[in-house]
Design a protein around this motif. Structure first.
Motif: not given
Length: 274
Positions: A35-40, A254-258
């Motif tokens: 899983l890619w962690n984009h948020l900080a 993306a998971l959050l938006r989906a």
């Protein structure tokens, strides 16, 4: 299953267990899905680290986190029993060493174009005499008995270089054989752009498909891991079937938006049905 208790082992122990989990999968020729962690946000970091993915990657190159936020994010992940992979901003020894000092289990080093670039990344991951890493574990004073010896750090770390350009593809066979390089991770967007194919993907461009397959084949022949950043689950499962063994299959944003859109559809559908 991986022991994900944080215990008293601190960042070094958690990082070693996280890297060992990946090595165990690869030794069995099984794919690791990440899983890619984009948020900080540390709360998000702890949540994703507590999830079922084989690894989580904190993105310092294109993600929202700044390098100064990394210790806090890794500390939150360690509370969930997981040390992440960290994509550093660039192939700079200081950035690589800082990520490892903070407790990363592995580093992704972008834009590696030559065997010399790969050797610089690998050297920054290991202490002398194997490399040039400077001694300074960030959490050493929190560990009973202090930090483990340098050799234990060296054995636990994973160095993954990114081949994303025409120069990198041309030097691929030399890059995969650099001592200390554990794998090659492909960012398919940069690879396509760097090789003159715009935003084409393997789905619509045989040339892009062959480029990714060439990396996979070179890694297999050299006995190192091939990794790939995937846009969706179908892409991850497709390339797992073609020999890629490190596959990022989703991104936190993306998971959050989906999830939000799915919940909204359910709500509006229920309202329309009365």
């Amino acid at each position: 299953m991986e022991d994900r208790s944080s215990g008293s082992s601190g960042s070094s122990g958690v990082a070693a267990r996280s890297a060992a989990r990946l090595r165990e999968l690869w030794a069995q020729d099984r794919p690791a899905f990440g899983l890619w962690n984009h948020l900080a946000d540390p709360a998000v970091a702890e949540l994703v680290a507590a999830g079922p993915f084989d690894y989580v990657c904190v993105d310092l190159q294109h993600g929202l986190a700044a390098p100064g936020q990394l210790p806090g994010l890794l500390q939150a992940m360690r509370a969930a029993g997981r040390a992440p992979v960290v994509r550093v901003p660039w192939n700079e020894p200081a950035a690589v060493m800082r990520a490892l000092d903070a407790g990363a289990a592995a580093v992704l080093v972008p834009m590696v174009d030559s065997a010399e670039d790969a050797a610089r990344a690998a050297s920054a991951c290991r202490f002398p005499p194997a490399g040039s890493r400077s001694w300074g574990p960030m959490w050493a004073d929190a560990l009973p008995g202090g930090a483990p010896p340098p050799a234990e750090h060296d054995a636990a770390v994973l160095c993954l270089v990114m081949v994303e350009t025409r120069a990198g593809v041309d030097a691929l066979e030399e890059i995969v054989r650099v001592p200390g390089v554990d794998g090659v991770y492909v960012g398919p967007n940069d690879l396509a752009l760097g090789c003159g194919h715009g935003r084409a993907t393997y789905r619509d461009s045989p040339e892009v498909d062959r480029l990714v397959a060439r990396v996979v084949d070179a890694c297999r022949e050299a006995g190192v891991v091939a990794g790939l950043h995937c846009s969706d689950v179908e892409m991850a499962t497709h390339w797992a079937g073609r020999g890629v063994r490190m596959l990022t299959a989703a991104q936190d944003t993306a998971l959050l938006r989906a999830a939000a859109e799915r919940t909204w559809r359910e709500l509006t559908g229920a309202a329309e049905r009365g």
